[in-house]
Design a protein around this motif. Structure first.
Motif, PDB file in Angstrom:
ATOM      1  N   THR A  50       0.907  -1.175  -0.017  1.00  0.00           N
ATOM      2  CA  THR A  50      -0.101  -0.086  -0.064  1.00  0.00           C
ATOM      3  C   THR A  50       0.851   1.343   0.021  1.00  0.00           C
ATOM      4  OG1 THR A  50      -0.101   0.051   2.428  1.00  0.00           O
ATOM      5  CG2 THR A  50      -1.906  -1.105   1.062  1.00  0.00           C
TER       6      THR A  50
ATOM      7  N   PRO B 166      -4.917   5.003  17.260  1.00  0.00           N
ATOM      8  CA  PRO B 166      -4.486   3.592  17.257  1.00  0.00           C
ATOM      9  C   PRO B 166      -3.641   3.067  15.799  1.00  0.00           C
ATOM     10  CG  PRO B 166      -7.093   3.686  16.870  1.00  0.00           C
ATOM     11  CD  PRO B 166      -6.301   4.856  17.119  1.00  0.00           C
TER      12      PRO B 166
ATOM     13  N   ILE C 196      -1.782   0.195  13.123  1.00  0.00           N
ATOM     14  CA  ILE C 196      -2.118  -1.088  12.487  1.00  0.00           C
ATOM     15  C   ILE C 196      -0.885  -2.069  13.090  1.00  0.00           C
ATOM     16  CG2 ILE C 196      -2.376  -2.462  10.457  1.00  0.00           C
ATOM     17  CD1 ILE C 196      -3.693   0.085   9.350  1.00  0.00           C
TER      18      ILE C 196
ATOM     19  N   HIS D 236       1.366  -5.160  12.199  1.00  0.00           N
ATOM     20  CA  HIS D 236       1.641  -5.951  10.796  1.00  0.00           C
ATOM     21  C   HIS D 236       2.443  -7.302  11.485  1.00  0.00           C
ATOM     22  CE1 HIS D 236       1.105  -1.876   9.563  1.00  0.00           C
ATOM     23  NE2 HIS D 236       1.146  -2.255   8.344  1.00  0.00           N
TER      24      HIS D 236
ATOM     25  N   THR E 227      -9.570  -3.052  21.490  1.00  0.00           N
ATOM     26  CA  THR E 227      -9.467  -3.714  19.998  1.00  0.00           C
ATOM     27  C   THR E 227      -8.057  -3.344  19.406  1.00  0.00           C
ATOM     28  OG1 THR E 227     -10.342  -1.404  19.362  1.00  0.00           O
ATOM     29  CG2 THR E 227     -11.904  -2.953  19.745  1.00  0.00           C
TER      30      THR E 227
ATOM     31  N   ARG F 285      -3.112  -6.389  10.119  1.00  0.00           N
ATOM     32  CA  ARG F 285      -3.011  -6.984   8.785  1.00  0.00           C
ATOM     33  C   ARG F 285      -1.861  -7.795   8.381  1.00  0.00           C
ATOM     34  NH1 ARG F 285      -1.558  -4.471   3.888  1.00  0.00           N
ATOM     35  NH2 ARG F 285       0.281  -2.767   3.847  1.00  0.00           N
TER      36      ARG F 285
ATOM     37  N   PRO G 187       2.243   3.112  11.285  1.00  0.00           N
ATOM     38  CA  PRO G 187       1.398   4.002  10.253  1.00  0.00           C
ATOM     39  C   PRO G 187       2.270   4.420   9.184  1.00  0.00           C
ATOM     40  CG  PRO G 187       2.862   5.252  11.964  1.00  0.00           C
ATOM     41  CD  PRO G 187       3.218   3.780  12.232  1.00  0.00           C
TER      42      PRO G 187
ATOM     43  N   GLU H 243      -3.767   3.371   1.120  1.00  0.00           N
ATOM     44  CA  GLU H 243      -3.583   3.041   2.423  1.00  0.00           C
ATOM     45  C   GLU H 243      -4.643   1.817   2.443  1.00  0.00           C
ATOM     46  OE1 GLU H 243      -3.527   6.036   2.505  1.00  0.00           O
ATOM     47  OE2 GLU H 243      -2.125   6.795   4.108  1.00  0.00           O
ATOM     48  N   SER H 244      -4.455   0.677   3.445  1.00  0.00           N
ATOM     49  CA  SER H 244      -5.467  -0.382   3.388  1.00  0.00           C
ATOM     50  C   SER H 244      -6.778  -0.024   3.761  1.00  0.00           C
ATOM     51  CB  SER H 244      -4.917  -1.703   4.344  1.00  0.00           C
ATOM     52  OG  SER H 244      -4.939  -0.942   5.711  1.00  0.00           O
TER      53      SER H 244
ATOM     54  N   ARG I 106     -12.302   2.938   6.945  1.00  0.00           N
ATOM     55  CA  ARG I 106     -11.603   3.643   5.837  1.00  0.00           C
ATOM     56  C   ARG I 106     -11.336   2.797   4.755  1.00  0.00           C
ATOM     57  NH1 ARG I 106      -5.294   4.452   6.888  1.00  0.00           N
ATOM     58  NH2 ARG I 106      -5.058   2.251   6.490  1.00  0.00           N
TER      59      ARG I 106
ATOM     60  N   PRO J 170     -10.466   9.244  10.722  1.00  0.00           N
ATOM     61  CA  PRO J 170      -9.568   8.441  11.465  1.00  0.00           C
ATOM     62  C   PRO J 170      -9.187   8.896  12.858  1.00  0.00           C
ATOM     63  CG  PRO J 170      -8.593   8.889   9.302  1.00  0.00           C
ATOM     64  CD  PRO J 170      -9.906   9.662   9.400  1.00  0.00           C
TER      65      PRO J 170
ATOM     66  N   ILE K  61     -12.967   7.729  15.965  1.00  0.00           N
ATOM     67  CA  ILE K  61     -14.282   6.730  15.648  1.00  0.00           C
ATOM     68  C   ILE K  61     -15.027   6.445  16.809  1.00  0.00           C
ATOM     69  CG2 ILE K  61     -14.479   4.278  14.823  1.00  0.00           C
ATOM     70  CD1 ILE K  61     -11.219   4.804  14.117  1.00  0.00           C
TER      71      ILE K  61
HETATM   72  O1  TXA Z   1      -1.756   0.441   4.152  1.00  0.00           O
HETATM   73  C1  TXA Z   1      -1.809   0.824   5.420  1.00  0.00           C
HETATM   74  O2  TXA Z   1      -2.642   0.388   6.212  1.00  0.00           O
HETATM   75  C2  TXA Z   1      -0.472   1.528   5.838  1.00  0.00           C
HETATM   76  C3  TXA Z   1       0.436   0.583   5.957  1.00  0.00           C
HETATM   77  C4  TXA Z   1       1.890   1.039   6.528  1.00  0.00           C
HETATM   78  O3  TXA Z   1       0.286  -0.849   6.226  1.00  0.00           O
HETATM   79  N1  TXA Z   1      -0.713   1.735   7.370  1.00  0.00           N
HETATM   80  C5  TXA Z   1      -1.546   2.725   7.871  1.00  0.00           C
HETATM   81  O4  TXA Z   1      -1.548   2.997   9.373  1.00  0.00           O
HETATM   82  O5  TXA Z   1      -2.333   3.455   7.126  1.00  0.00           O
HETATM   83  P1  TXA Z   1      -2.053   4.390  10.018  1.00  0.00           P
HETATM   84  O6  TXA Z   1      -1.750   4.066  11.479  1.00  0.00           O
HETATM   85  O7  TXA Z   1      -1.863   5.596   9.297  1.00  0.00           O
HETATM   86  O8  TXA Z   1      -3.839   4.166   9.664  1.00  0.00           O
HETATM   87  C6  TXA Z   1      -4.513   3.190  10.642  1.00  0.00           C
HETATM   88  C7  TXA Z   1      -5.912   3.396  10.493  1.00  0.00           C
HETATM   89  C8  TXA Z   1      -6.486   4.794  11.375  1.00  0.00           C
HETATM   90  O9  TXA Z   1      -7.316   5.154  10.480  1.00  0.00           O
HETATM   91  C9  TXA Z   1      -6.809   4.098  12.596  1.00  0.00           C
HETATM   92  O10 TXA Z   1      -7.866   4.777  13.035  1.00  0.00           O
HETATM   93  C10 TXA Z   1      -7.361   2.576  12.098  1.00  0.00           C
HETATM   94  O11 TXA Z   1      -6.597   2.207  11.083  1.00  0.00           O
HETATM   95  N2  TXA Z   1      -7.187   1.714  13.345  1.00  0.00           N
HETATM   96  C11 TXA Z   1      -6.360   1.193  13.774  1.00  0.00           C
HETATM   97  N3  TXA Z   1      -6.510   0.354  14.830  1.00  0.00           N
HETATM   98  C12 TXA Z   1      -7.747   0.602  15.252  1.00  0.00           C
HETATM   99  C13 TXA Z   1      -8.600   0.347  16.320  1.00  0.00           C
HETATM  100  N4  TXA Z   1      -8.038  -0.620  17.377  1.00  0.00           N
HETATM  101  N5  TXA Z   1      -9.772   0.645  16.215  1.00  0.00           N
HETATM  102  C14 TXA Z   1     -10.267   1.496  15.173  1.00  0.00           C
HETATM  103  N6  TXA Z   1      -9.495   1.726  14.375  1.00  0.00           N
HETATM  104  C15 TXA Z   1      -8.400   1.511  14.329  1.00  0.00           C
END
Ligand code: TXA
Ligand code: MG
Length: 327
Positions: A40, A68, A70, A72, A123, A127, A148, A186-187, A201, A230, A233
Motif C-alpha cells: 500500500t 490506534p 495497525i 503488521h 481492540t 493486517r 502507520p 492505504e489499506s 476507511r 481516522p 471513531i
Molecule cells: O496501508 C496501511 O494500512 C498502512 C501501511 C503502512 O500498512 N498503514 C496505515 O496505518 O495506514 P495508519 O496508522 O496511518 O492508519 C491506521 C488506521 C487509522 O485510520 C486508525 O484509526 C485505524 O486504522 N485503526 C487502527 N487500529 C484501530 C482500532 N483498534 N480501532 C479503530 N480503528 C483503528
C-alpha cells in the motif's frame, strides 16, 4: 543521550537482500524504528510490544495525537495470537490476506501489544501485508510490528523509499528499500468488533468484495453518533474518573498522575516518567490512566506536562479525557 537518540540524525537505506533484512529485523527487536515497504504505502515500523519504541513513531512523525496503529504480522496464525477472530474474520483473512485489508478485532490481552498501539482501546487493527520485503522483514523480526504511514504528520503517504527520506531523513535510523508501492493507497480498514461490520476507511479492497463474503457492511453515513474520520471513531479510551489538568496539590479522594522528579508516591500515584522523558511518558500514559481509574478515585489530578514534542500528543489525549462528557 540514549542509544535510541544516538541513532537519530542519520538515516541509512538498506537493500532488501539477506543482510539488509537481517539488520532491519535486529533493529526492530532492539527498539529502533525501521521504515519498510508494503504493497500500500511505506510504513514506519516499531516493535508493537515495546511502548517506548512505539512512542518513537509519534515523535518521528510529529503526530499531535495518539490514534490506534495497525499491527503488521507475517501470516494469519500470527494475527490470531494478537486478536480474537470470529468466523467472519477468518473468512476475510482467508480471502484477502496477504493484502491491503486491516481487520479491527478484540485484542488478546496476553499478546503483549503496547497500550499505545491501541490508544488504550480493547481492540486492535491487524493486517498481513503482501509485499515480499515486508513479509520477509516480519518473519525475521519475529515480533508484531506497529506501523502507520512513514510520513511526517500532515504530509501525504510515501510510496517510494525516496519519499520516506524526503520526509523522515535524519529522524529514523533505517529505511528498507523496496521499490514503488503497487497499491499506493492505504489499506481498507474494517471494524468487526460488533455484529454489524463497519467500514472505517475505504481502500484497495472494495466494500463490495467484502460483502460478497460476509454480507452487508455499514459504510458509515450520516449517523452523527458515529464520526468516521481516522482517530475519531468514537471509540477512544476515556477514564471513568474526571481528569483535572495542571494540578498542583492533590485533593481529597483524588488520584495523581505526575511526571518528572516528584517525591509523592502511594497506591493512588503514578509517575509517567520520573526522569522526565516524554517517550517513556507516552509509553506509560494509557496503562497509568487505567490503573488510577481502577483505584476508584473520583478525579485524576494531572501535573503540568511540557507542551513540546511528544508532550503535545500526551496533552491532546489528557485534554480529551478532561473534556465534559455527554450523557
Ligand atoms: O496501508 C496501511 O494500512 C498502512 C501501511 C503502512 O500498512 N498503514 C496505515 O496505518 O495506514 P495508519 O496508522 O496511518 O492508519 C491506521 C488506521 C487509522 O485510520 C486508525 O484509526 C485505524 O486504522 N485503526 C487502527 N487500529 C484501530 C482500532 N483498534 N480501532 C479503530 N480503528 C483503528
Ligand atoms: Mg497515514
Amino acid at each position: 543521550m540514549t542509544d535510541r537518540d544516538a541513532a537519530q540524525g542519520r538515516t541509512e537505506v538498506l537493500e532488501p537482500d539477506e543482510d539488509g533484512i537481517r539488520r532491519a529485523a535486529a533493529a526492530l527487536r532492539a527498539g529502533l524504528l525501521v521504515a519498510f515497504p508494503t504493497e500500500t504505502v511505506y510504513g514506519l515500523g516499531a516493535d508493537a510490544t515495546d511502548g517506548v519504541a512505539v512512542a518513537g513513531i509519534y515523535a518521528a512523525k510529529g503526530r499531535p495525537s495518539f490514534n490506534p496503529l495497525i499491527v503488521h504480522v507475517p501470516d494469519a496464525a500470527a494475527a490470531e495470537r494478537v486478536a480474537s477472530f470470529d468466523g467472519r474474520a477468518r473468512e476475510l483473512a482467508a480471502a484477502f490476506w496477504p493484502g491491503p485489508l486491516t481487520l479491527v478485532l478484540p485484542r488478546r490481552p496476553d499478546a503483549g501489544i503496547s497500550d499505545l498501539v491501541c490508544a488504550g482501546l480493547e481492540t486492535v487493527g491487524v493486517r498481513v501485508p503482501r509485499h515480499t520485503v515486508a513479509r520477509r522483514l516480519l518473519a525475521a523480526a519475529g515480533r508484531p510490528v506497529a506501523a502507520p504511514s512513514a510520513n511526517r504528520s500532515g504530509r501525504v503517504s510515501p510510496t517510494t523509499a525516496r519519499h520516506v527520506l524526503d520526509d523522515l531523513g535524519g529522524r529514523v535510523p533505517l529505511v528498507l528499500e523496496g521499490g514503488g508501492c503497487e497499491v499506493g493507497l492505504e489499506s481498507t480498514v474494517l471494524d468487526l468488533t460488533s455484529s454489524r461490520p463497519v467500514l472505517l476507511r475505504p481502500g484497495a479492497v472494495v466494500v463490495e468484495a467484502l460483502e460478497e463474503r460476509i454480507g452487508p457492511v455499514d459504510r458509515g453515513g450520516p449517523d452523527p453518533s458515529r464520526p468516521r474520520s481516522p482517530g475519531q471513531i468514537g471509540s477512544h479510551y476515556a477514564p471513568r474518573a474526571r481528569v483535572r489538568l495542571d494540578a498542583g496539590e492533590v485533593g481529597e479522594g483524588e488520584a495523581l498522575l505526575t511526571f518528572g522528579p516528584d517525591p509523592r508516591e502511594g497506591p493512588r500515584v503514578r509517575n509517567l516518567s520520573p526522569a522526565g522523558d516524554l517517550r517513556e511518558a507516552a509509553a506509560h500514559l494509557f496503562a497509568h490512566l487505567r490503573e488510577l481509574d481502577a483505584t476508584g478515585a473520583h478525579t485524576i489530578a494531572v501535573v503540568p506536562i511540557p507542551g513540546e514534542g511528544l508532550g503535545r500528543a500526551i496533552l491532546d489525549r489528557l485534554r480529551r479525557a478532561a473534556a465534559p462528557r455527554e450523557g
